[in-house]
Write a protein that holds these residues in place. Structure first.
Motif, short mmCIF file in Angstrom:
data_model
loop_
_atom_site.label_atom_id
_atom_site.label_comp_id
_atom_site.label_asym_id
_atom_site.label_seq_id
_atom_site.Cartn_x
_atom_site.Cartn_y
_atom_site.Cartn_z
N TYR A 8 1.28 -1.62 0.09
CA TYR A 8 -0.01 0.07 0.13
C TYR A 8 0.71 1.38 0.19
CZ TYR A 8 -3.39 -3.13 1.59
OH TYR A 8 -4.30 -4.42 1.51
N GLY A 9 2.28 1.39 0.00
CA GLY A 9 2.51 2.78 -0.90
C GLY A 9 3.54 3.07 1.01
N ARG A 10 2.94 2.39 1.86
CA ARG A 10 3.91 2.65 3.06
C ARG A 10 5.00 2.90 2.88
NH1 ARG A 10 0.19 -1.64 6.75
NH2 ARG A 10 -1.88 -0.29 5.91
N ILE A 11 6.30 1.99 3.07
CA ILE A 11 7.47 2.02 2.79
C ILE A 11 8.31 3.34 1.96
CG2 ILE A 11 9.99 1.84 2.60
CD1 ILE A 11 9.07 -1.57 2.78
N ALA A 12 6.85 3.75 0.69
CA ALA A 12 7.39 4.51 0.03
C ALA A 12 7.06 5.69 0.67
CB ALA A 12 6.73 4.73 -0.98
N LYS A 13 5.88 6.09 1.55
CA LYS A 13 5.30 7.20 2.47
C LYS A 13 6.31 7.10 3.08
CE LYS A 13 1.99 8.91 5.12
NZ LYS A 13 0.33 9.02 5.12
N ALA A 14 6.99 6.41 3.92
CA ALA A 14 7.86 6.50 5.27
C ALA A 14 9.20 7.02 4.72
CB ALA A 14 8.31 5.30 6.27
N LEU A 15 9.43 6.85 3.34
CA LEU A 15 10.83 7.28 3.11
C LEU A 15 11.16 9.31 2.66
CD1 LEU A 15 11.53 5.02 0.38
CD2 LEU A 15 13.48 5.38 2.49
N ARG A 16 9.69 9.41 2.25
CA ARG A 16 9.22 10.29 1.85
C ARG A 16 9.19 11.31 3.54
NH1 ARG A 16 5.92 8.11 -2.65
NH2 ARG A 16 7.14 9.00 -4.56
N THR A 17 8.94 10.70 4.05
CA THR A 17 8.34 11.57 6.05
C THR A 17 9.79 12.00 5.97
OG1 THR A 17 6.35 10.25 5.85
CG2 THR A 17 7.70 11.29 7.85
N VAL A 18 10.60 10.81 6.14
CA VAL A 18 12.04 10.63 6.62
C VAL A 18 13.01 11.78 5.82
CG1 VAL A 18 14.29 9.25 6.45
CG2 VAL A 18 12.45 8.94 7.63
N LEU A 19 12.67 12.39 4.62
CA LEU A 19 13.70 12.70 4.08
C LEU A 19 12.97 14.41 4.05
CD1 LEU A 19 15.37 13.15 1.17
CD2 LEU A 19 12.85 13.28 -0.53
N SER A 20 11.59 14.87 3.78
CA SER A 20 11.25 15.83 4.43
C SER A 20 11.25 15.87 5.69
CB SER A 20 9.47 15.48 4.87
OG SER A 20 8.68 17.18 5.22
N ALA A 21 11.66 14.94 7.19
CA ALA A 21 11.73 15.94 8.13
C ALA A 21 13.92 16.11 7.66
CB ALA A 21 12.09 14.46 9.34
N SER A 22 14.24 15.68 7.51
CA SER A 22 15.84 15.80 7.08
C SER A 22 15.70 17.06 6.41
CB SER A 22 16.64 14.66 6.67
OG SER A 22 17.81 15.47 6.60
N ALA A 23 15.01 17.58 5.05
CA ALA A 23 15.21 18.80 4.81
C ALA A 23 14.86 19.58 5.23
CB ALA A 23 14.76 18.58 3.31
N ASN A 24 13.44 19.69 6.47
CA ASN A 24 13.19 20.93 6.84
C ASN A 24 14.21 21.13 7.36
OD1 ASN A 24 10.59 21.40 6.02
ND2 ASN A 24 10.03 19.98 7.21
N ARG A 25 15.58 20.95 8.01
CA ARG A 25 16.30 21.02 9.16
C ARG A 25 16.84 22.10 8.33
NH1 ARG A 25 19.47 16.65 12.53
NH2 ARG A 25 19.74 18.24 14.00
N SER A 26 17.53 21.66 7.12
CA SER A 26 18.01 22.45 6.21
C SER A 26 17.41 23.43 5.34
CB SER A 26 19.35 21.83 5.19
OG SER A 26 18.28 21.05 4.99
N GLY A 27 16.32 23.50 5.85
CA GLY A 27 14.98 24.67 5.01
C GLY A 27 14.85 24.47 3.98
#
Length: 77
Positions: A49-68
């Motif tokens: 159901y795309g759960r791992i892809a969604k989790a990868l996107r969430t981790v990417l978003s959290a990491s990217a937000n730290r750098s703006g």
């Protein structure tokens, strides 16, 4: 840094880590990370159901937000 993070996580998920590659390109709405894996490992990266892809996107978003920044993740065949 975000590119390395996605590559590390993807390599730990698949059976053929040598086939994993992550390229950074510029899209319409900002930088895009393109993830490529072996044909047999595509399901392991997307997940049920795309759960791992969604989790990868969430981790990417959290990491990217730290750098703006705001990254998008595309999983390619």
């Amino acid at each position: 840094m975000e590119k390395d993070l996605i590559e590390y996580v993807a390599k730990s998920l698949v059976d053929d880590p040598n086939a994993v590659s992550v390229n950074e390109t510029e899209g319409e709405r900002g930088p895009v990370l393109e993830l490529r894996v072996a044909q047999g490992d595509i399901g392991k990266v997307i997940g049920k159901y795309g759960r791992i892809a969604k989790a990868l996107r969430t981790v990417l978003s959290a990491s990217a937000n730290r750098s703006g920044k705001h990254y998008s993740l595309e999983i390619l065949d």
